[in-house]
Design a protein around this motif. Sequence first.
Motif, short mmCIF file in Angstrom:
data_model
loop_
_atom_site.label_atom_id
_atom_site.label_comp_id
_atom_site.label_asym_id
_atom_site.label_seq_id
_atom_site.Cartn_x
_atom_site.Cartn_y
_atom_site.Cartn_z
N ASP A 139 0.84 -1.20 0.00
CA ASP A 139 0.00 0.00 0.00
C ASP A 139 0.87 1.25 0.00
OD1 ASP A 139 -1.50 -2.25 1.09
OD2 ASP A 139 -3.06 -0.84 1.68
N ARG A 172 -12.58 -7.73 -5.87
CA ARG A 172 -11.32 -8.48 -5.98
C ARG A 172 -11.51 -9.70 -6.87
NH1 ARG A 172 -8.65 -8.90 -0.03
NH2 ARG A 172 -10.37 -10.37 0.31
N LEU A 219 -1.48 -10.37 -3.63
CA LEU A 219 -1.70 -9.02 -3.09
C LEU A 219 -2.89 -8.95 -2.15
CD1 LEU A 219 -3.21 -6.67 -5.85
CD2 LEU A 219 -3.43 -9.13 -5.81
C1 NOJ Z 1 -6.40 -5.97 2.48
C2 NOJ Z 1 -6.00 -6.04 1.06
O1 NOJ Z 1 -6.42 -7.29 0.55
C3 NOJ Z 1 -4.51 -5.88 0.90
O2 NOJ Z 1 -4.20 -5.85 -0.47
C4 NOJ Z 1 -4.04 -4.61 1.55
O3 NOJ Z 1 -2.65 -4.55 1.49
C5 NOJ Z 1 -4.49 -4.54 2.99
N1 NOJ Z 1 -5.90 -4.78 3.10
C6 NOJ Z 1 -4.21 -3.17 3.59
O4 NOJ Z 1 -4.88 -2.18 2.90
#
Ligand code: NOJ
Length: 615
Positions: A79, A331, A202
Amino acid sequence: MRFSSSVAGVLSLLCSQAVAFSLRGRDLESFIAAERAIALQGVLNNIGPDGSQVAGAGNYIIASPSKEDPDYFFTWTRDAALTMQMIVDEFIFGNTALEKYIDEYIKAQAILQTVSNPSGSLLPSGLGLGEPKYLANGQRFNGAWGRPQRDGPALRAIALMTYSDWLLRNGQSAKARNIVWPVISNDLSYVGQYWNQTGFDLWEEVQGSSFFTVQNQHRSLVQGTKLARDLRVTCTGCDQAPQVLCFLQSFWNGKYIVSNTNTNIARTGLDGNSILGPISVFDIDAYCDSLTFQPCNSKSLANFKAVVDSFRTAYSINAGIPKNQGVAVGRYTEDVYYNGNPWYLITTAAAEFLYDAVAQWRARHVLYVDETSLAFFKDLYPDVVVRQYNSGNYNSPFEQIMRAVLAYADSFVAVAEKYTPASGALAEQFNRDTGVPLSARDLTWSYAAFVTMAERRAGQYPRSWNTRQAAAPPATCSASSTPGVYAPATAAGAPNVTIACQINVIFNVNASTYFGENVYIVGNTTELGEWNADVLNTALALSAGGYSAERPLWSVNTFLPAGESISYKYARQENCGQPYLYETQNRTLTIPPCGGAAITVEDAWTGPVGTSGGC
Ligand code: NOJ
Ligand code: NOJ
């Protein structure tokens, strides 16, 4: 008006000036202008230590101010890097006030690289760089998590290399070489050494190979090759780029991109992963037939349609929306996190993807429609056929197709607008049935994603990362690796850590637990929380991934200081906040001396058994 009074003035000004636009266009235009400013401020509010929403955080980009349901008050490498990429781009586009955030990031990340964590440490072999997240003060996070995540080092390197390229072109190559490059070099070493090993995707859920990760790993090595040459330094690991590109091709199944491979999950593989990947490797100079899966590539377009269409029937808020209009995108349709909902950052990413593609066709002055991409275009421009469309005047088929794709892009932004509250605040998700914001509030990544979408729509493109010069993949892919070279980036502010030699230790404990109960290791070392009563945040969590009726196995694979004698015991976390239960006696373990092989410890729980609180 959808905005607070402070922006309403700006909005009405914009509206009155925009009489030439259609009503829809005018609304969207003013929404984007106002929201872009809110989003950039939303990002800055979440950066410690001074961000207004993250009191108590260190010098880190915090994922969200939310401390419960969900607790996102951490810094994630992914992030933070994607957010910093946006900040670097905004800086290069002219927002010079942002440079201080870039300098702070360089320093903070140099320090973070040296923090030993459950994935390992920087020395001797870089394993700690794969850790996905850290506490808001930059300390290690010991909780159970999907680790390692191998996109983080690649994304961080990309953000820092983009800034270094600017430094180089602005008479500051010494800063790029002496201060920033050592941080980048560790990350590229990690990519070159571990790209061929599986890790978590991710979304932090699937262990395997992830398209988004591999695509960004490839970009990082190509960009690294060029930057190293410009700075007259050596890139260790960059020689792996052609192999990574070779591997990247394997995600295509003939119809779409299977986002997670080398895994046995029961999913189609259609995933926002493969829309986010192409936008993060977008290169305005790239040819559309580049093997890097650019947005204008036929396979990327076919995949875009497949992924977006999968969400048309998945959410009730998408019901009845025709195929030439954007929908809310999440997603993947099998998602159960918060019951599985659309995400702001993926919905705006869909728009960004299309703005990127149009920019690339216009820059090349040509569009080749082939069998692979035909269905994508048919939805938007029914007269399309398989052929070459050369750019032309306003009424040319080429320009008509461009306008159809841009209108399609805008319609995704309109979906995001529809579900954005009057304040302009962007959470992580919005409810699949009601559209009400959900999960983490003020998600940094949602805001950053809005800004990059708005940049592309406004015709602001980052400089090329050298896709045209990327080496072709070998005829046969092979699972290669280049040993990395790792050192603390002291000139950027990293502590001069020396070889804190670590040994790979696997703890296996048989402990019959009820559903909802968890198991941790507590002990007298930093890694085990120094007997801290705050078990949740300081102890090392075990995983029940191998738990079965035959063997109630809880396990963790970790790294501990070589040669030390440690005391530890296991603890049970109950399901309804009842007190932790500890084993009755301490255990001891002597870690082998430096250079020793991995060890596996086999234990059986000795102590009180838990009972569900029935909450
Ligand atoms: C959940 C997400 O799936 C992930 O990609 C992200 O890094 C974290 N939340 C923090 O935002
Ligand atoms: C938290 C992760 O960040 C998120 O991506 C995941 O979906 C949930 N845990 C559920 O595993």
